[in-house]
Write a protein that holds these residues in place. Sequence first.
Motif, PDB file in Angstrom:
ATOM      1  N   ALA A  19      -4.915  13.250   3.107  1.00 43.18           N
ATOM      2  CA  ALA A  19      -5.092  11.872   3.958  1.00 43.18           C
ATOM      3  C   ALA A  19      -4.228  10.872   3.515  1.00 43.18           C
ATOM      4  CB  ALA A  19      -6.585  11.680   3.576  1.00 43.18           C
ATOM      5  N   ARG A  20      -3.689  10.805   2.366  1.00 43.52           N
ATOM      6  CA  ARG A  20      -2.996   9.534   1.925  1.00 43.52           C
ATOM      7  C   ARG A  20      -1.650   9.679   2.873  1.00 43.52           C
ATOM      8  NH1 ARG A  20      -3.412   7.355  -3.216  1.00 43.52           N
ATOM      9  NH2 ARG A  20      -4.855   8.536  -4.590  1.00 43.52           N
ATOM     10  N   VAL A  25       3.355   5.730   1.010  1.00 42.05           N
ATOM     11  CA  VAL A  25       3.778   6.190  -0.386  1.00 42.05           C
ATOM     12  C   VAL A  25       5.460   5.856  -0.189  1.00 42.05           C
ATOM     13  CG1 VAL A  25       4.000   8.243  -1.806  1.00 42.05           C
ATOM     14  CG2 VAL A  25       1.979   7.725  -0.667  1.00 42.05           C
ATOM     15  N   HIS A  26       5.940   6.294   0.666  1.00 40.59           N
ATOM     16  CA  HIS A  26       7.556   6.196   0.637  1.00 40.59           C
ATOM     17  C   HIS A  26       8.004   4.873   0.442  1.00 40.59           C
ATOM     18  CE1 HIS A  26      11.542   7.344   1.427  1.00 40.59           C
ATOM     19  NE2 HIS A  26      11.677   6.415   2.292  1.00 40.59           N
ATOM     20  N   ARG A  61      -2.009  12.025 -10.102  1.00 41.72           N
ATOM     21  CA  ARG A  61      -1.758  13.441  -9.594  1.00 41.72           C
ATOM     22  C   ARG A  61      -1.071  13.301  -8.227  1.00 41.72           C
ATOM     23  NH1 ARG A  61      -6.012  14.432 -12.926  1.00 41.72           N
ATOM     24  NH2 ARG A  61      -7.744  14.479 -11.179  1.00 41.72           N
ATOM     25  N   ALA A  62      -1.736  12.339  -7.382  1.00 44.00           N
ATOM     26  CA  ALA A  62      -1.148  12.308  -6.101  1.00 44.00           C
ATOM     27  C   ALA A  62       0.418  11.534  -6.086  1.00 44.00           C
ATOM     28  CB  ALA A  62      -2.026  11.430  -5.200  1.00 44.00           C
ATOM     29  N   LEU A  63       0.607  10.780  -6.885  1.00 42.85           N
ATOM     30  CA  LEU A  63       1.738   9.972  -6.747  1.00 42.85           C
ATOM     31  C   LEU A  63       2.740  10.188  -7.914  1.00 42.85           C
ATOM     32  CD1 LEU A  63       0.193   6.328  -6.309  1.00 42.85           C
ATOM     33  CD2 LEU A  63       0.963   8.019  -4.466  1.00 42.85           C
ATOM     34  N   SER A  65       4.673  12.682  -8.965  1.00 41.58           N
ATOM     35  CA  SER A  65       5.804  13.230  -8.682  1.00 41.58           C
ATOM     36  C   SER A  65       6.917  12.428  -7.660  1.00 41.58           C
ATOM     37  CB  SER A  65       5.460  14.808  -7.880  1.00 41.58           C
ATOM     38  OG  SER A  65       4.856  14.509  -7.034  1.00 41.58           O
ATOM     39  N   ASP A  66       6.098  11.468  -6.983  1.00 44.73           N
ATOM     40  CA  ASP A  66       6.869  10.738  -6.015  1.00 44.73           C
ATOM     41  C   ASP A  66       7.488   9.412  -6.719  1.00 44.73           C
ATOM     42  OD1 ASP A  66       6.957  12.316  -3.698  1.00 44.73           O
ATOM     43  OD2 ASP A  66       4.687  11.777  -3.497  1.00 44.73           O
ATOM     44  N   LEU A  67       7.030   8.932  -7.658  1.00 42.85           N
ATOM     45  CA  LEU A  67       7.148   7.248  -8.137  1.00 42.85           C
ATOM     46  C   LEU A  67       8.156   7.805  -9.259  1.00 42.85           C
ATOM     47  CD1 LEU A  67       3.634   5.748  -8.512  1.00 42.85           C
ATOM     48  CD2 LEU A  67       5.418   5.698  -6.412  1.00 42.85           C
ATOM     49  N   PRO A  68       9.039   6.717  -9.693  1.00 43.03           N
ATOM     50  CA  PRO A  68      10.236   6.883 -10.604  1.00 43.03           C
ATOM     51  C   PRO A  68       9.549   7.396 -11.835  1.00 43.03           C
ATOM     52  CG  PRO A  68      10.172   4.860  -9.511  1.00 43.03           C
ATOM     53  CD  PRO A  68       8.966   5.383  -8.823  1.00 43.03           C
ATOM     54  N   GLN A  69      10.403   8.265 -12.490  1.00 43.81           N
ATOM     55  CA  GLN A  69       9.865   8.906 -13.647  1.00 43.81           C
ATOM     56  C   GLN A  69       9.646   7.944 -14.955  1.00 43.81           C
ATOM     57  OE1 GLN A  69       8.730  12.504 -13.887  1.00 43.81           O
ATOM     58  NE2 GLN A  69       8.912  11.933 -11.650  1.00 43.81           N
TER      59      GLN A  69
END
Length: 273
Positions: A19-20, A25-26, A61-63, A65-69
């Motif tokens: 749903a997010r 998120v982008h 867990r949702a974010l 992999s997308d947020l800066p490492q």
Amino acid sequence: MSGFDKTWLSLREPADRAARNSDLVHKLCNHLTSQIGERQSCTDKVTWVADLGCGSGATWRALASDLPQDSHWLLMDNDAALLVEAEMRIGARGRITTCQQDLNAIEDVDLCDVSLVTASAFFDLCSEGFCSRLIDHIRPQGCGLYAALNYNGIMEWSVPHELDAAVVDDFNRHQRTDKGFGPALGPAASAFLAEGLRARGYEVTLEDSPWTLDAEHAELQSRFLDGFRQPLLEIGTLSATEIERWLAFRVAAISRPDSSCVVGHTDLLALHD
């Protein structure tokens, strides 16, 4: 907070993730990436994300992999068992620190070096006073806010029942009762936050993030419906017989191929220069 058992949190996590709102998120990821670049050019400070009412770590867990490492996370909850669960499930994959925290004392939360405060399925449980105090706390610290999956009062079923409107109205009334942070905003949470944040100079974006549930989500729907009984009884508009009749109809409809349920949520992202 959170006061939710880990079975329920695990059941809802896939639906929450689907749903997010991906556009939000982008936009969030781009913002944090630019912040990390600015920090690395002028300081050795890391970028921290503070997650309020983190539960078992679903927002990470949702974010993650997308947020800066290079992002470090501070996971906060008042439930020590859920913090242990979060540590176990995230393990060595994440740069995390956990903290057992009474979030009612939001002014005591140390936000030094925190770039972003997050919370998922949280602010609809909070009061006007709590949300105002949070805004007053994060603005001087320079924090952005990502508030996802706030229930917005919308519930619709593809297979109708004559009591649907009354049930949703009573459920929404109950959502305004005290959930541990004073009289809750319930479906009005996102709008209240947006108004308060804009007044403090934030650029605020709101996007829909509805659950769309069908027979593949049978267990989640069943648990979700079971959670209606007590709130409806407490409001008292419908009789116990009417409530049980509605619940029996709804549970039976879960397996129908033409049956689906939409539960409305709103995602909010507030940023500033």
